[in-house]
Design a protein around this motif. Structure first.
Motif, PDB file in Angstrom:
ATOM      1  N   CYS A  81      10.848  70.181  16.322  1.00 19.37           N
ATOM      2  CA  CYS A  81      10.474  71.389  16.458  1.00 19.37           C
ATOM      3  C   CYS A  81       8.826  71.713  15.509  1.00 19.37           C
ATOM      4  N   GLN A 183       8.618  89.058  33.134  1.00 19.31           N
ATOM      5  CA  GLN A 183       8.210  87.399  32.896  1.00 19.31           C
ATOM      6  C   GLN A 183       7.071  88.067  31.851  1.00 19.31           C
ATOM      7  N   LYS A 186       9.412  87.772  28.375  1.00 19.97           N
ATOM      8  CA  LYS A 186       9.952  86.821  28.156  1.00 19.97           C
ATOM      9  C   LYS A 186       8.728  85.568  28.124  1.00 19.97           C
ATOM     10  N   VAL A 187       7.658  86.089  27.903  1.00 19.57           N
ATOM     11  CA  VAL A 187       6.299  85.433  27.341  1.00 19.57           C
ATOM     12  C   VAL A 187       6.985  85.389  26.239  1.00 19.57           C
ATOM     13  N   ASP A 190      10.137  84.262  24.505  1.00 13.50           N
ATOM     14  CA  ASP A 190       9.747  82.903  23.890  1.00 13.50           C
ATOM     15  C   ASP A 190       8.181  82.181  22.863  1.00 13.50           C
ATOM     16  N   THR A 191       7.772  82.441  22.438  1.00 17.77           N
ATOM     17  CA  THR A 191       6.353  82.691  21.643  1.00 17.77           C
ATOM     18  C   THR A 191       6.885  83.198  20.079  1.00 17.77           C
ATOM     19  N   THR A 193      10.341  82.805  19.148  1.00 11.13           N
ATOM     20  CA  THR A 193      11.524  81.591  19.387  1.00 11.13           C
ATOM     21  C   THR A 193      11.551  80.597  18.963  1.00 11.13           C
ATOM     22  N   SER A 194      10.091  80.057  18.990  1.00  9.75           N
ATOM     23  CA  SER A 194       9.369  78.619  19.433  1.00  9.75           C
ATOM     24  C   SER A 194       9.035  78.940  18.267  1.00  9.75           C
ATOM     25  N   LEU A 223      18.989  84.988  27.060  1.00 10.52           N
ATOM     26  CA  LEU A 223      18.397  84.969  26.204  1.00 10.52           C
ATOM     27  C   LEU A 223      19.801  84.765  25.444  1.00 10.52           C
ATOM     28  N   THR A 227      18.697  86.580  19.597  1.00  6.90           N
ATOM     29  CA  THR A 227      17.920  87.166  20.275  1.00  6.90           C
ATOM     30  C   THR A 227      18.251  88.785  20.632  1.00  6.90           C
TER      31      THR A 227
END
Length: 334
Positions: A81, A183, A186-187, A190-191, A193-194, A223, A227
């Motif tokens: 990762c 949505q 989610k973006v 996601d940003t 968590t990644s 989720l 989170t």
């Protein structure tokens, strides 16, 4: 102390000690993996991408522990990762920051950075009613998210908050279906968590309308539990929750404080946050009613607010409000 109580206490201490030893071993293993050619390249990419100032920061205990915690202490997965994240970072920000020209959404003036709370966390606010699903661009939203988070992380008080965790609030007041873009949420998540692992400390959903709840209950099951546990709902009737952790000089008037909302692009200049100094001068006038003029308005109250901020326990006036004369002057001249 009775024998069985002492036994339980000793057992817990042994368990904690063993867990600490295992974690230290995992950190050591990850550090060894990152000593490879791929790891060295990742460190250089993170420096070029503006996340780190020096390649040695990537193998610090703080950085490795943060990533391992986010990946459930799976060493190999964490290693993979980090490599992927480093490649993403340099591809997304080859110059070390997000160029404002790539984020037309900044003109919406829906994102704000206020200062730091009593825990040293930078405080960010988004007024969701200014967001419209039909106009949303996922890639641009991702860039805006990075722009916001990089600025918030840089603003954190590292003495109180060495992990540079942030507190964000989504103000859902006056929102309808046209504004509730899951949505987009989610973006953002996601940003986080990644690529900004263990940076979000709390996300406050403020004044959620009735229509929000059905959508949220369907969305939240997607989720990760970690989170979900960071998301809390706050009703205007419970505004004291905000007032207890956010100094009055930081909390906007709209939420029971004394501060004025400071749009993120103006905060970048006032606080000298990334991507400062790589930012153009903000234009004032009718097309930017919340632009530099807003910072000038704040300047008129700078002396009074600075005095109040300085009296806040453990928080400097510059950190709390960011609106001292020098900061405002820097904002205007940036």
């Amino acid at each position: 102390m009775s024998g069985w109580l002492w036994s339980r206490s000793a057992s817990k201490q042994e368990k904690d000690q063993r867990q600490q030893e295992l974690q230290e071993a995992s950190i050591s293993q990850l550090r060894q993996l990152l000593a490879s050619a791929d790891g060295e390249l990742a460190a250089k990419q993170l420096v070029q991408g503006g996340e780190l100032k020096d390649v040695t920061e990537m193998v610090s205990n703080l950085y490795l522990r943060r990533w391992l915690t986010a990946r459930n202490w799976d060493v190999q997965n964490t290693y993979t990762c980090i490599l992927k994240h480093a490649a993403w970072r340099v591809q997304t920000m080859p110059n070390g920051y997000v160029d404002e020209a790539r984020i037309p959404m900044l003109a919406d003036k829906k994102n704000f950075i206020q200062g730091v709370d009593v825990f040293g966390r930078a405080v960010g606010i988004t007024q969701v009613r200014k967001h419209f699903t039909k106009l949303s661009n996922p890639h641009e939203l991702m860039l805006l998210t990075c722009y916001n988070i990089d600025a918030l992380v840089a603003l954190c008080d590292r003495t109180k908050n060495p992990g540079c965790r942030i507190a964000t609030m989504l103000d859902l007041s006056d929102c309808g279906l046209a504004n509730l873009d899951f949505q987009a949420l989610k973006v953002i998540l996601d940003t986080l968590t990644s690529h900004y692992v263990e940076v979000l400390d709390v996300m406050i959903m403020y004044n959620p309308p009735l229509v929000f709840w059905g959508l949220w209950n369907s969305f939240k099951v997607l989720l990760p539990e970690a989170t979900r546990n960071k998301v809390i709902m706050v009703d205007p009737a419970d505004i004291k929750q905000l007032q207890d952790i956010v100094p009055q000089e930081v909390l906007p008037v709209e939420y029971g404080g004394k501060a004025k909302l400071l749009p993120v692009d103006e905060a970048v200049r006032a606080f000298k946050l990334p991507p400062y100094p790589h930012v153009p001068e903000l234009m004032s006038g009718p097309s930017s009613s919340n632009g530099v003029d807003a910072v000038a308005d704040i300047a008129s109250d700078a002396d009074d607010v600075a005095d109040e901020a300085a009296s806040s326990k453990g928080v400097s006036s510059a950190q709390v409000s960011g609106i001292s004369e020098s900061a405002v002057l820097a904002a205007v001249q940036a």
